[in-house]
Design an enzyme around this catalytic site. Structure first.
Site, PDB file in Angstrom:
ATOM      1  N   ARG A  49       4.128  -2.614   1.286  1.00  0.00           N
ATOM      2  CA  ARG A  49       2.811  -1.873   1.312  1.00  0.00           C
ATOM      3  C   ARG A  49       3.531  -0.795   2.512  1.00  0.00           C
ATOM      4  O   ARG A  49       3.033   0.293   2.537  1.00  0.00           O
ATOM      5  CB  ARG A  49       1.375  -1.636   0.952  1.00  0.00           C
ATOM      6  N   GLU A  93     -11.500   4.451  -7.157  1.00  0.00           N
ATOM      7  CA  GLU A  93     -11.999   3.369  -6.108  1.00  0.00           C
ATOM      8  C   GLU A  93     -12.860   3.818  -5.967  1.00  0.00           C
ATOM      9  O   GLU A  93     -14.093   4.655  -5.332  1.00  0.00           O
ATOM     10  CB  GLU A  93     -10.866   2.585  -5.723  1.00  0.00           C
ATOM     11  N   LYS A 106      -1.494   3.017   2.975  1.00  0.00           N
ATOM     12  CA  LYS A 106      -3.353   2.975   4.069  1.00  0.00           C
ATOM     13  C   LYS A 106      -2.977   3.898   5.694  1.00  0.00           C
ATOM     14  O   LYS A 106      -2.162   3.394   6.408  1.00  0.00           O
ATOM     15  CB  LYS A 106      -2.751   1.420   3.719  1.00  0.00           C
TER      16      LYS A 106
END
Ligand code: PLP
Ligand code: COI
Length: 361
Positions: free
Chosen positions: A101, A240, A204
């Site tokens: 990721r 989310e 992120k």
């Protein structure tokens, strides 16, 4: 290849060194906060290549005020945990997924990718070096591992840096949401988005979290645990829950949003597999807001949150309240999934998918 590393002690001018003493730590009552530990690990990217892995004892870094990370947000981070297990071993969970990721985030921000073997080697090293800070199993606390990549080139033009610093620190943490595995209330935000439809929500990067602070503060001021995001384009679908993914349960089915603007959660990915292992159906698709009213259980999931069962989600615009727990207790399927996940992380259940790595025997 022998691991490359060198030990460095850095002393920053004007910085009062306070290393946490073991007797100061109340393991069972830790918050999700920062505590200075013994060492962090670092690696510099210069002239198109990663250098040696360095071990530092100071928490501070020496950085130009013109560094791209400070002005243009060239910053990426990760989050994973080390678990002190009842068999005496210390395990980490799916670190290669965090590496993958981070690599996706690097491509998204035009930063050099951190190779998986270097990422995992540095994670293991920093955990081992800070072994005394890994909370005891009985405390329920864990060692949070925070990898961080920043652009360090001094420049004012808006273009990618040529030099980078990758570092990892650790800190012992307690539950992210109040009560740990206990139900909490959430509130839908329509006034603030954390990311744009074709923006950086799937990476992120610090900018997403900066963009979430107003919504998060607003939610807390009203007594909610966290803000709840709908899709930024239409406000029709579920995205989310603050810094965690969403899942809903109905008819023996685990349902979780498919969206370009949410973070691909390692925890959620694992729960989807575990739900399947438990004989449930799994659906990853757009979830219209109104469907919230049909779920028997709902939860927020992430490394920090683990599973945080949702008591209710309030929608201030319509006045509707979607309630998932009438007695304040987590639902039976969320409980089963939570137990299965945590028992694998702590080496209690067989790790059939090969998700854990023993870091300390
Ligand atoms: N969504 C956001 C925005 C997050 O910050 C996190 C935390 O990392 C997650 C979801 C959960 O992801 P993971 O399970 O990989 O920790
Ligand atoms: C995590 O779950 O690891 C997170 O990064 C959430 C938050 C602390 C940003």
């Amino acid at each position: 290849m022998a691991p490359r590393s060198k030990f460095i002690t850095t002393f920053a001018a004007g910085y009062t060194r306070h290393k946490t003493k073991m007797k100061e730590i109340d393991w069972s009552n830790l918050s999700f906060g920062f505590m200075s530990t013994d060492y962090n690990v670092r690696c510099n990217y210069h002239n198109g290549a990663w250098g040696e892995i360095e071990v530092h004892s100071e928490d501070t870094i020496n950085l130009s005020m013109a560094a791209t990370c400070l002005h243009y947000g060239q910053e990426a981070f990760e989050g994973l945990k080390a678990y002190r297990c009842p068999d005496g071993k210390v395990r980490i969970f799916r670190a290669t997924e965090n590496a993958a990721r981070l690599q996706a985030t690097c491509r998204g921000l035009v930063m050099p990718e951190v190779p998986t073997d270097m990422f995992v080697e540095m994670v293991k090293k920093v955990v081992r070096l800070n072994e005394r800070f890994i909370p005891p199993y009985e405390s329920g606390a864990t060692l949070y591992i925070r990898p961080l990549l920043i652009g360090t080139t001094a420049q004012v033009g808006v273009h990618p840096a040529s030099d980078y610093l990758f570092m990892i620190f650790v800190t012992p943490v307690g539950p992210y949401f109040k009560g740990g595995f206990a139900t909490n209330p959430y509130v839908i935000t329509r006034d603030y988005d954390r990311s744009a439809p074709l923006g950086t929500g799937c990476y992120k990067v610090g900018g997403n979290y900066a963009a979430s602070l107003r919504a998060n503060t607003w939610a807390h001021e009203q007594g909610y645990s966290c803000e709840f995001y709908l899709d930024a384009r239409e406000k029709k679908y579920i995205d989310e829950c603050g810094a965690a993914n969403f899942f809903g349960i109905k008819d023996n089915t685990y349902i979780t949003p498919k969206s370009n603007s949410i973070l691909p959660s390692v925890t959620n990915m694992s729960l989807m597999q575990l739900a399947e292992d438990l004989g449930m159906r799994v659906e990853r698709r757009q979830i219209p807001l109104e469907e919230l009213g049909t779920f028997e259980e709902a939860g927020a999931c992430g490394t920090a949150a683990v599973i945080s069962p949702i008591e209710r989600i309030d929608d201030p615009e319509t006045g509707k309240s979607y309630v998932f727990s009438h007695d304040g207790q987590p639902g039976p399927i969320s409980t089963k999934l939570y137990k299965k996940l945590v028992d694998i992380q702590y080496g209690i259940e067989p790790d059939e998918h090969g998700w854990t790595t023993v870091v300390i025997e």
